[in-house]
Design a protein around this motif. Structure first.
Motif, mmCIF file in Angstrom:
data_model
loop_
_atom_site.group_PDB
_atom_site.id
_atom_site.type_symbol
_atom_site.label_atom_id
_atom_site.label_comp_id
_atom_site.label_asym_id
_atom_site.label_seq_id
_atom_site.Cartn_x
_atom_site.Cartn_y
_atom_site.Cartn_z
ATOM 1 N N SER A 158 0.852 -1.181 0.000
ATOM 2 C CA SER A 158 0.000 0.000 0.000
ATOM 3 C C SER A 158 0.889 1.231 0.000
ATOM 4 C CB SER A 158 -0.918 0.011 1.227
ATOM 5 O OG SER A 158 -0.142 0.090 2.411
ATOM 6 N N GLY A 159 0.283 2.375 -0.254
ATOM 7 C CA GLY A 159 1.020 3.626 -0.234
ATOM 8 C C GLY A 159 1.076 4.272 -1.601
ATOM 9 N N PRO A 160 1.891 5.303 -1.740
ATOM 10 C CA PRO A 160 1.982 5.999 -3.026
ATOM 11 C C PRO A 160 2.688 5.192 -4.110
ATOM 12 C CG PRO A 160 3.176 7.196 -1.301
ATOM 13 C CD PRO A 160 2.591 5.986 -0.665
ATOM 14 N N ALA A 161 3.444 4.180 -3.729
ATOM 15 C CA ALA A 161 4.065 3.259 -4.699
ATOM 16 C C ALA A 161 3.600 1.860 -4.303
ATOM 17 C CB ALA A 161 5.582 3.354 -4.665
ATOM 18 N N VAL A 162 2.631 1.343 -5.032
ATOM 19 C CA VAL A 162 1.968 0.104 -4.618
ATOM 20 C C VAL A 162 2.120 -0.980 -5.685
ATOM 21 C CG1 VAL A 162 -0.273 0.920 -5.473
ATOM 22 C CG2 VAL A 162 -0.215 -0.849 -3.745
ATOM 23 N N THR A 163 2.335 -2.203 -5.228
ATOM 24 C CA THR A 163 2.319 -3.349 -6.130
ATOM 25 C C THR A 163 0.988 -4.070 -5.969
ATOM 26 O OG1 THR A 163 3.365 -5.409 -6.810
ATOM 27 C CG2 THR A 163 3.561 -4.847 -4.472
ATOM 28 N N TYR A 164 0.393 -4.422 -7.091
ATOM 29 C CA TYR A 164 -0.836 -5.219 -7.081
ATOM 30 C C TYR A 164 -0.525 -6.674 -7.418
ATOM 31 C CZ TYR A 164 -2.709 -0.502 -7.430
ATOM 32 O OH TYR A 164 -2.966 0.831 -7.220
ATOM 33 N N ASP A 165 0.692 -6.936 -7.898
ATOM 34 C CA ASP A 165 1.142 -8.283 -8.274
ATOM 35 C C ASP A 165 2.622 -8.406 -7.903
ATOM 36 O OD1 ASP A 165 2.120 -10.587 -9.518
ATOM 37 O OD2 ASP A 165 0.931 -10.285 -11.328
ATOM 38 N N PRO A 166 2.936 -8.847 -6.668
ATOM 39 C CA PRO A 166 4.323 -8.890 -6.212
ATOM 40 C C PRO A 166 5.223 -9.853 -6.987
ATOM 41 C CG PRO A 166 2.800 -9.240 -4.374
ATOM 42 C CD PRO A 166 1.988 -9.194 -5.619
ATOM 43 N N VAL A 167 4.660 -10.756 -7.766
ATOM 44 C CA VAL A 167 5.495 -11.627 -8.592
ATOM 45 C C VAL A 167 6.040 -10.846 -9.789
ATOM 46 C CG1 VAL A 167 5.510 -13.690 -10.049
ATOM 47 C CG2 VAL A 167 4.337 -13.731 -7.842
ATOM 48 N N ALA A 168 5.177 -10.098 -10.473
ATOM 49 C CA ALA A 168 5.579 -9.347 -11.665
ATOM 50 C C ALA A 168 6.121 -7.958 -11.338
ATOM 51 C CB ALA A 168 4.398 -9.226 -12.621
ATOM 52 N N ALA A 169 5.731 -7.402 -10.190
ATOM 53 C CA ALA A 169 6.196 -6.088 -9.730
ATOM 54 C C ALA A 169 6.572 -6.242 -8.257
ATOM 55 C CB ALA A 169 5.108 -5.039 -9.918
ATOM 56 N N PRO A 170 7.785 -6.742 -7.989
ATOM 57 C CA PRO A 170 8.170 -7.152 -6.629
ATOM 58 C C PRO A 170 8.178 -6.026 -5.594
ATOM 59 C CG PRO A 170 9.768 -7.918 -8.266
ATOM 60 C CD PRO A 170 8.843 -6.984 -8.959
ATOM 61 N N GLU A 171 7.731 -6.375 -4.387
ATOM 62 C CA GLU A 171 7.875 -5.451 -3.265
ATOM 63 C C GLU A 171 9.349 -5.102 -3.139
ATOM 64 O OE1 GLU A 171 6.004 -6.414 0.501
ATOM 65 O OE2 GLU A 171 4.468 -7.551 -0.575
ATOM 66 N N GLY A 172 9.637 -3.849 -2.858
ATOM 67 C CA GLY A 172 11.017 -3.396 -2.719
ATOM 68 C C GLY A 172 11.608 -2.847 -4.006
ATOM 69 N N ALA A 173 10.967 -3.084 -5.133
ATOM 70 C CA ALA A 173 11.442 -2.494 -6.392
ATOM 71 C C ALA A 173 11.284 -0.984 -6.292
ATOM 72 C CB ALA A 173 10.672 -3.048 -7.579
ATOM 73 N N ARG A 174 12.216 -0.261 -6.887
ATOM 74 C CA ARG A 174 12.181 1.204 -6.861
ATOM 75 C C ARG A 174 11.662 1.712 -8.202
ATOM 76 N NH1 ARG A 174 16.985 3.416 -3.430
ATOM 77 N NH2 ARG A 174 16.946 4.964 -5.068
ATOM 78 N N VAL A 175 10.788 2.709 -8.136
ATOM 79 C CA VAL A 175 10.226 3.311 -9.339
ATOM 80 C C VAL A 175 10.324 4.824 -9.205
ATOM 81 C CG1 VAL A 175 8.675 1.382 -9.870
ATOM 82 C CG2 VAL A 175 7.899 3.183 -8.344
ATOM 83 N N ALA A 176 10.523 5.510 -10.332
ATOM 84 C CA ALA A 176 10.621 6.971 -10.323
ATOM 85 C C ALA A 176 10.157 7.515 -11.656
ATOM 86 C CB ALA A 176 12.059 7.406 -10.041
ATOM 87 N N VAL A 177 9.552 8.689 -11.618
ATOM 88 C CA VAL A 177 9.194 9.401 -12.844
ATOM 89 C C VAL A 177 9.725 10.828 -12.718
ATOM 90 C CG1 VAL A 177 6.882 10.123 -12.069
ATOM 91 C CG2 VAL A 177 7.364 9.914 -14.501
ATOM 92 N N GLU A 178 10.311 11.310 -13.816
ATOM 93 C CA GLU A 178 10.819 12.677 -13.893
ATOM 94 C C GLU A 178 10.087 13.372 -15.030
ATOM 95 O OE1 GLU A 178 15.136 13.359 -13.667
ATOM 96 O OE2 GLU A 178 14.869 14.520 -15.518
ATOM 97 N N VAL A 179 9.565 14.568 -14.770
ATOM 98 C CA VAL A 179 8.759 15.295 -15.746
ATOM 99 C C VAL A 179 9.343 16.688 -15.933
ATOM 100 C CG1 VAL A 179 6.448 16.147 -16.272
ATOM 101 C CG2 VAL A 179 6.716 14.039 -14.958
ATOM 102 N N THR A 180 9.534 17.085 -17.192
ATOM 103 C CA THR A 180 10.039 18.418 -17.518
ATOM 104 C C THR A 180 9.213 19.008 -18.647
ATOM 105 O OG1 THR A 180 12.282 17.681 -16.964
ATOM 106 C CG2 THR A 180 12.089 19.750 -18.158
ATOM 107 N N ALA A 181 8.741 20.238 -18.450
ATOM 108 C CA ALA A 181 8.024 20.960 -19.502
ATOM 109 C C ALA A 181 9.011 21.879 -20.211
ATOM 110 C CB ALA A 181 6.898 21.785 -18.896
ATOM 111 N N HIS A 182 8.870 21.959 -21.530
ATOM 112 C CA HIS A 182 9.767 22.813 -22.311
ATOM 113 C C HIS A 182 9.165 23.117 -23.678
ATOM 114 C CE1 HIS A 182 11.012 19.133 -24.522
ATOM 115 N NE2 HIS A 182 10.812 18.586 -23.349
#
Length: 190
Positions: free
Chosen positions: A41-65
């Motif tokens: 649970s939380g802002p970074a959540v896995t719904y399938d820990p086999v395909a998206a393992p708990e503890g995996a790190r994810v990040a998005v960077e957004v820039t407007a130009h």
């Protein structure tokens, strides 16, 4: 990964939500960065820990130009050698993958409804939505970048969803599909 994750964070439910903002956008605004660690649970959540393992790190960077937006999505510790279809969605993550709502569209499909999301290729395409499909390396790390021909004004995506398909399925005259939702990162886009 070519870029290190930002280390300053607000911890919420075991995940980090990070944003760096600047004043009004100029030719190139400072990037907004959101990152998290997949958890049940939380802002970074896995719904399938086999395909998206708990503890995996994810990040998005957004820039407007110059009337466009560049988004980069990075993962560490996902399943090695696997593709993931990744898209921006309209709402933040929640306990269910459906909580993030449909794909974010710059020009909203007028025929779409909550029960029947857009499937019209005039709207459901990589120039009107944000598609960040990626393939992980042997360590489970991967990066995808896209630039779309719009910037966010009064509305913006609320999350990035990692889907089960290894790539967004599309063909001439057909809208992209990505399958079930494996993980989600609530994210800052403006």
């Amino acid at each position: 990964m070519p870029r290190p994750f930002v280390r300053l964070a607000l911890l919420v439910g075991g995940a980090a939500l990070v944003a760096s903002c600047s004043g009004p956008p100029a030719a190139a605004a400072s990037p907004l960065v959101t990152q998290g660690v997949l958890a049940p649970s939380g802002p970074a959540v896995t719904y399938d820990p086999v395909a998206a393992p708990e503890g995996a790190r994810v990040a998005v960077e957004v820039t407007a130009h110059r009337g466009a937006t560049t988004a980069t999505f990075r993962v560490e510790g996902m399943v090695p050698g696997r593709g993931y279809a990744v898209h921006a969605h309209v709402r933040p993550c929640g306990p269910s993958g459906a909580d993030a709502g449909p794909h974010y569209q710059d020009r909203i499909d007028p025929a779409a409804t909550p029960a029947k999301p857009s499937s019209d290729p005039a709207y459901a395409n990589p120039r009107n939505e944000i598609w960040l499909d990626l393939r992980t390396d042997a360590a489970g790390d991967g990066t995808a970048t896209t630039t779309v021909p719009f910037v966010f004004t009064d509305r913006a995506p609320g999350s990035v969803v990692v889907h089960e398909k290894e790539m967004t399925a599309t063909a001439h005259g057909q809208a992209g599909t990505a399958g079930g939702r494996l993980a989600c990162l609530t994210s800052v886009w403006r």
